[in-house]
Structures are given as structure tokens and as C-alpha cells.
Design an enzyme around this catalytic site. Structure first.
Site, PDB file in Angstrom:
ATOM      1  N   ASP A   6      -7.101   6.697  -4.801  1.00  0.00           N
ATOM      2  CA  ASP A   6      -5.913   7.517  -5.109  1.00  0.00           C
ATOM      3  C   ASP A   6      -6.042   8.985  -4.702  1.00  0.00           C
ATOM      4  O   ASP A   6      -5.063   9.724  -4.698  1.00  0.00           O
ATOM      5  CB  ASP A   6      -5.562   7.416  -6.608  1.00  0.00           C
ATOM      6  CG  ASP A   6      -6.704   7.846  -7.538  1.00  0.00           C
ATOM      7  OD1 ASP A   6      -7.482   8.747  -7.196  1.00  0.00           O
ATOM      8  OD2 ASP A   6      -6.793   7.263  -8.654  1.00  0.00           O
ATOM      9  N   ARG A  19       2.040   1.785  -3.446  1.00  0.00           N
ATOM     10  CA  ARG A  19       0.944   2.272  -4.311  1.00  0.00           C
ATOM     11  C   ARG A  19       0.585   3.715  -3.967  1.00  0.00           C
ATOM     12  O   ARG A  19       0.250   4.512  -4.840  1.00  0.00           O
ATOM     13  CB  ARG A  19      -0.281   1.360  -4.162  1.00  0.00           C
ATOM     14  CG  ARG A  19      -0.057   0.000  -4.827  1.00  0.00           C
ATOM     15  CD  ARG A  19      -1.260  -0.901  -4.640  1.00  0.00           C
ATOM     16  NE  ARG A  19      -2.488  -0.293  -5.115  1.00  0.00           N
ATOM     17  CZ  ARG A  19      -3.685  -0.517  -4.563  1.00  0.00           C
ATOM     18  NH1 ARG A  19      -3.796  -1.310  -3.511  1.00  0.00           N
ATOM     19  NH2 ARG A  19      -4.758   0.072  -5.052  1.00  0.00           N
ATOM     20  N   HIS A  22     -14.361   3.071  -1.482  1.00  0.00           N
ATOM     21  CA  HIS A  22     -13.357   2.055  -1.131  1.00  0.00           C
ATOM     22  C   HIS A  22     -12.268   2.627  -0.234  1.00  0.00           C
ATOM     23  O   HIS A  22     -11.214   2.018  -0.078  1.00  0.00           O
ATOM     24  CB  HIS A  22     -12.761   1.418  -2.394  1.00  0.00           C
ATOM     25  CG  HIS A  22     -13.759   0.567  -3.137  1.00  0.00           C
ATOM     26  ND1 HIS A  22     -13.585   0.153  -4.437  1.00  0.00           N
ATOM     27  CD2 HIS A  22     -14.958   0.049  -2.750  1.00  0.00           C
ATOM     28  CE1 HIS A  22     -14.634  -0.571  -4.817  1.00  0.00           C
ATOM     29  NE2 HIS A  22     -15.487  -0.643  -3.816  1.00  0.00           N
ATOM     30  N   ASN A  64     -16.028   3.879 -21.532  1.00  0.00           N
ATOM     31  CA  ASN A  64     -15.009   2.851 -21.298  1.00  0.00           C
ATOM     32  C   ASN A  64     -14.404   2.455 -22.657  1.00  0.00           C
ATOM     33  O   ASN A  64     -15.129   2.415 -23.648  1.00  0.00           O
ATOM     34  CB  ASN A  64     -15.652   1.615 -20.633  1.00  0.00           C
ATOM     35  CG  ASN A  64     -14.687   0.900 -19.694  1.00  0.00           C
ATOM     36  OD1 ASN A  64     -14.444   1.350 -18.585  1.00  0.00           O
ATOM     37  ND2 ASN A  64     -14.118  -0.195 -20.142  1.00  0.00           N
ATOM     38  N   PRO A  65     -13.085   2.152 -22.671  1.00  0.00           N
ATOM     39  CA  PRO A  65     -12.498   1.734 -23.961  1.00  0.00           C
ATOM     40  C   PRO A  65     -13.069   0.418 -24.457  1.00  0.00           C
ATOM     41  O   PRO A  65     -13.031   0.128 -25.643  1.00  0.00           O
ATOM     42  CB  PRO A  65     -11.009   1.573 -23.658  1.00  0.00           C
ATOM     43  CG  PRO A  65     -10.775   2.280 -22.364  1.00  0.00           C
ATOM     44  CD  PRO A  65     -12.075   2.258 -21.613  1.00  0.00           C
ATOM     45  N   GLU A  66     -13.564  -0.413 -23.514  1.00  0.00           N
ATOM     46  CA  GLU A  66     -14.137  -1.682 -23.960  1.00  0.00           C
ATOM     47  C   GLU A  66     -15.475  -1.936 -23.259  1.00  0.00           C
ATOM     48  O   GLU A  66     -15.732  -1.342 -22.211  1.00  0.00           O
ATOM     49  CB  GLU A  66     -13.166  -2.833 -23.702  1.00  0.00           C
ATOM     50  CG  GLU A  66     -12.602  -2.837 -22.321  1.00  0.00           C
ATOM     51  CD  GLU A  66     -11.357  -3.736 -22.242  1.00  0.00           C
ATOM     52  OE1 GLU A  66     -11.431  -4.715 -21.491  1.00  0.00           O
ATOM     53  OE2 GLU A  66     -10.367  -3.452 -22.943  1.00  0.00           O
ATOM     54  N   TYR A  78       0.823  -1.217   0.000  1.00  0.00           N
ATOM     55  CA  TYR A  78       0.000   0.000   0.000  1.00  0.00           C
ATOM     56  C   TYR A  78       0.853   1.262   0.000  1.00  0.00           C
ATOM     57  O   TYR A  78       0.516   2.247  -0.669  1.00  0.00           O
ATOM     58  CB  TYR A  78      -0.970   0.016   1.195  1.00  0.00           C
ATOM     59  CG  TYR A  78      -2.240  -0.720   0.859  1.00  0.00           C
ATOM     60  CD1 TYR A  78      -3.222  -0.123   0.071  1.00  0.00           C
ATOM     61  CD2 TYR A  78      -2.442  -2.027   1.279  1.00  0.00           C
ATOM     62  CE1 TYR A  78      -4.377  -0.800  -0.276  1.00  0.00           C
ATOM     63  CE2 TYR A  78      -3.593  -2.718   0.936  1.00  0.00           C
ATOM     64  CZ  TYR A  78      -4.557  -2.089   0.151  1.00  0.00           C
ATOM     65  OH  TYR A  78      -5.686  -2.769  -0.206  1.00  0.00           O
TER      66      TYR A  78
HETATM   67  P1  OAD Z   1     -10.386  -2.140 -12.912  1.00  0.00           P
HETATM   68  O1  OAD Z   1      -8.891  -2.169 -13.020  1.00  0.00           O
HETATM   69  O2  OAD Z   1     -11.092  -3.393 -12.552  1.00  0.00           O
HETATM   70  O3  OAD Z   1     -11.023  -1.603 -14.279  1.00  0.00           O
HETATM   71  C1  OAD Z   1     -10.561  -0.467 -14.927  1.00  0.00           C
HETATM   72  C2  OAD Z   1     -11.468  -0.163 -16.087  1.00  0.00           C
HETATM   73  O4  OAD Z   1     -11.015   1.049 -16.672  1.00  0.00           O
HETATM   74  C3  OAD Z   1     -11.500  -1.212 -17.190  1.00  0.00           C
HETATM   75  O5  OAD Z   1     -12.860  -1.429 -17.567  1.00  0.00           O
HETATM   76  C4  OAD Z   1     -10.753  -0.545 -18.346  1.00  0.00           C
HETATM   77  O6  OAD Z   1     -11.270  -0.933 -19.623  1.00  0.00           O
HETATM   78  C5  OAD Z   1     -11.040   0.916 -18.081  1.00  0.00           C
HETATM   79  N1  OAD Z   1     -10.038   1.869 -18.621  1.00  0.00           N
HETATM   80  C6  OAD Z   1      -8.716   1.666 -18.865  1.00  0.00           C
HETATM   81  N2  OAD Z   1      -8.149   2.790 -19.334  1.00  0.00           N
HETATM   82  C7  OAD Z   1      -9.122   3.740 -19.378  1.00  0.00           C
HETATM   83  C8  OAD Z   1      -9.172   5.120 -19.765  1.00  0.00           C
HETATM   84  N3  OAD Z   1      -8.097   5.749 -20.215  1.00  0.00           N
HETATM   85  N4  OAD Z   1     -10.350   5.769 -19.678  1.00  0.00           N
HETATM   86  C9  OAD Z   1     -11.468   5.121 -19.234  1.00  0.00           C
HETATM   87  N5  OAD Z   1     -11.478   3.830 -18.858  1.00  0.00           N
HETATM   88  C10 OAD Z   1     -10.329   3.145 -18.922  1.00  0.00           C
HETATM   89  O7  OAD Z   1     -10.744  -0.983 -11.901  1.00  0.00           O
HETATM   90  P2  OAD Z   1     -12.078  -0.724 -11.113  1.00  0.00           P
HETATM   91  O8  OAD Z   1     -13.277  -1.166 -11.875  1.00  0.00           O
HETATM   92  O9  OAD Z   1     -12.016   0.659 -10.594  1.00  0.00           O
HETATM   93  O10 OAD Z   1     -11.756  -2.271  -4.858  1.00  0.00           O
HETATM   94  O11 OAD Z   1     -11.901  -1.698  -9.933  1.00  0.00           O
HETATM   95  C11 OAD Z   1     -12.725  -1.523  -8.867  1.00  0.00           C
HETATM   96  C12 OAD Z   1     -12.166  -2.029  -7.639  1.00  0.00           C
HETATM   97  O12 OAD Z   1     -11.399  -3.200  -7.886  1.00  0.00           O
HETATM   98  C13 OAD Z   1     -11.115  -1.240  -6.908  1.00  0.00           C
HETATM   99  O13 OAD Z   1     -11.586  -0.081  -6.318  1.00  0.00           O
HETATM  100  C14 OAD Z   1     -10.769  -2.283  -5.879  1.00  0.00           C
HETATM  101  C15 OAD Z   1     -10.987  -3.560  -6.679  1.00  0.00           C
HETATM  102  O14 OAD Z   1     -12.092  -4.277  -6.265  1.00  0.00           O
HETATM  103  C16 OAD Z   1     -11.383  -2.664  -3.653  1.00  0.00           C
HETATM  104  O15 OAD Z   1     -10.223  -2.791  -3.323  1.00  0.00           O
HETATM  105  C17 OAD Z   1     -12.523  -2.913  -2.720  1.00  0.00           C
END
Ligand code: OAD
Length: 278
Positions: A114, A79, A129, A236-238, A76
């Protein structure tokens, strides 16, 4: 790199702005990707402890912290150093400008720990979170900032010292990072569970940016909006579970692309439509 909004998106924003209720944003790691912070489930998320490689989903747990607190803390603190070195990007700033224009009609739920939304200046934000700059007693509820004696540029591989351990305490008890772990539950006091669901129930429009929707509360927010007939705009990109709901139900629009491409234009359109009339 910002793109012009398709006409149906502008029309949807205008149409929803005359309905009561806040414009609710839900952001995930993707909105900070263009600030240089690796996404949670991207390939850069792995972490070595001894000879073993851990996935974040294994380390971000109460169980891992119980078994190896120093290693989880070091992960942590590293990060946190990555977050501290990063700056808010155009998408974070666009949301600040939007909030300045529309005030209480703006609401943000972020999964990101962050702190970039808060550093950019967003005020109405539920950090569901937690926050990587804070800690709380392992067996307590009081939170505190990570003390100034802990380096903000913690390098990868630096181990905790006894002096670090002395600093990482709250009310003279060992502390833990103030983040929600995978084997824990949301609550209102620390993670704004009820407030987030209330915001979803009241929202006039939901905008979902950069998340895979892999955690419970964000998906509940999306489902609640859909059940109330509240449309979503998904950036979202995908494709992701939120864009699939939009495409299945026809309730909203999927804007495929990055936060930097779409958020500034969408925030500007929302500022126009949602601004109070003088
Ligand atoms: P993820 O890493 O799971 O997903 C990131 C998303 O961002 C993906 O769908 C990518 O396609 C998208 N992405 C990537 N680059 C991008 C850009 N330039 N612009 C827009 N989108 C983009 O992250 P989260 O969904 O935030 O929680 O993950 C949620 C949670 O995962 C975190 O908060 C953590 C973990 O569960 C806990 O620790 C409780």
C-alpha cells in the site's frame, strides 16, 4: 488509545539495544487496518468476476493474470484506489520518528504493497511484496510508476478500456502489477530476499506487527531470528505463528492488541534505548 508498555517489554528493549545489530520491524496488513485498508485475509478481500467470487489467493497469481489480465488489473487498480484514499496512521508515523532518532539501526521489512510506510516517510524499508503504485513489463524486469492517465480513484466494477491498456505498458510491452504473486518466488532484485535474511541474521531485536505469517519470507525471518537466539516482540489482536514461537520458546513477548495501541509506545521506548549516545 495508545497503552503504557509493560515493564518487561521496556526491559527487553533496553537489554537488546546494547547488543550490536539493527532493530528489525516486520509489518503486515494489520498495521494499515487502522488506516481503513482491509486486511488481506479479512472478509472484505473477495472480488467478483462475472458471476464468480474469487479469493485474493486465487487472483493474486500469475495464472489468473494469464487467463484474465484485464480483470486482475481492474482488481489491483481498485485496491490501489483504496490505498490512495487512505492516510498513514499513528503506527506508521511512530516508525518514521523512530528512524529519525536511530538512523541506520532502524530496519523495516513490510509485506504491504500500500506504500503507507513510504508515504509517511520511512526510508530504510524493504517492500518484499512489491508496490501497488508500480508496474513492470510482463516479460521484463524494468519497473515503472502506474501512469498518471490511470485514475487514482478507480471504482469497483470499472472495466479496462483500450486507452487504459495502451497506458499500462513498459518499454512498449504489456505491463503487470509490480507485486509478488502466490505462484512466484522471491528474489533480491525486486523483493529484497537476501537483504531481508541478512537483516534478520544481524538483528538485535525483531518486532512483528499485524501479520498472519502466511507467506514464506516473513516466516523465514522469524525462524532465523529464533535460531540466532534473537528475541521477538509480537503485536497482534490475536495469536499467530510468531506469537506461538515466542510463547513456546520463551524468546520474546506477545503484546496482544492493535498496532495503534502498542506501536507508538514501543517505538518511543526503542528511540530512547537505541539512540546513539552523544
Ligand atoms: P493478513 O490479512 O493475512 O493478516 C493480517 C493480520 O493483521 C492478522 O493477523 C490480524 O489479526 C492482524 N490485524 C488486524 N487488525 C489489526 C490491527 N489493528 N493492528 C494489528 N494487527 C491487526 O495480512 P498479511 O499477514 O500482511 O502477499 O498477509 C501477508 C500477505 O498475504 C500479503 O502481503 C499478500 C498475501 O500473501 C502477497 O500477495 C505475496
Amino acid at each position: 488509545m495508545t497503552r503504557a508498555l509493560p515493564a518487561p517489554v521496556e526491559a527487553l528493549v533496553r537489554e537488546r539495544a546494547v547488543e550490536p545489530g539493527p532493530l528489525l520491524w516486520l509489518t503486515g496488513a494489520g498495521i494499515s487496518a487502522e488506516s481503513g485498508i482491509p486486511t488481506f485475509r479479512g472478509p472484505e478481500g473477495y472480488w467478483k468476476v462475472g458471476s464468480r467470487n474469487y479469493h485474493p489467493q486465487q487472483l493474486a497469481t500469475r495464472a489468473a493474470f494469464g487467463a484474465m489480465p484485464d480483470e486482475v488489473w481492474a482488481w489491483y487498480l481498485y485496491r490501489r484506489a483504496v490505498c490512495r484514499a487512505a492516510e498513514p496512521n499513528a503506527a506508521h508515523h511512530a516508525l518514521v520518528e523512530l528512524e529519525e532518532r536511530i538512523g541506520p539501526r532502524f530496519r523495516l521489512i513490510t509485506q504491504n504493497v500500500d506504500g503507507l510506510h513510504q508515504r509517511a516517510g520511512t526510508k530504510r524499508v524493504y517492500a518484499i511484496h512489491g508496490n501497488i503504485d508500480e508496474m513492470r513489463a510482463v516479460s521484463g524486469r524494468v519497473t515503472a510508476p502506474i501512469p498518471a492517465g490511470i485514475p487514482t480513484d478507480w471504482p469497483k466494477g470499472r472495466a479496462l478500456t483500450a486507452a487504459d491498456r495502451d497506458l499500462l505498458q513498459v518499454e512498449a510491452r504489456p505491463a503487470r502489477p509490480h507485486v509478488l504473486w502466490f505462484d512466484e518466488c522471491y528474489d533480491e532484485e525486486h523483493f529484497h530476499f537476501d537483504s531481508s535474511l541478512r537483516a534478520a541474521a544481524e538483528a538485535s531485536l525483531l518486532v512483528v506487527v499485524g501479520t498472519t505469517g502466511a507467506t514464506n519470507l516473513p516466516m523465514q525471518v522469524g525462524m532465523l531470528c529464533a535460531r540466532h537466539g534473537t528475541p521477538s516482540i509480537v503485536i497482534n489482536p490475536e495469536p499467530n505463528p510468531f506469537s506461538e514461537v515466542v510463547e513456546r520458546s520463551g524468546l520474546g513477548i506477545f503484546l496482544q492488541g492493535t498496532a495503534g495501541e502498542w506501536v507508538p509506545a514501543l517505538a518511543a521506548a526503542a528511540a530512547e534505548a537505541y539512540a546513539p549516545t552523544p
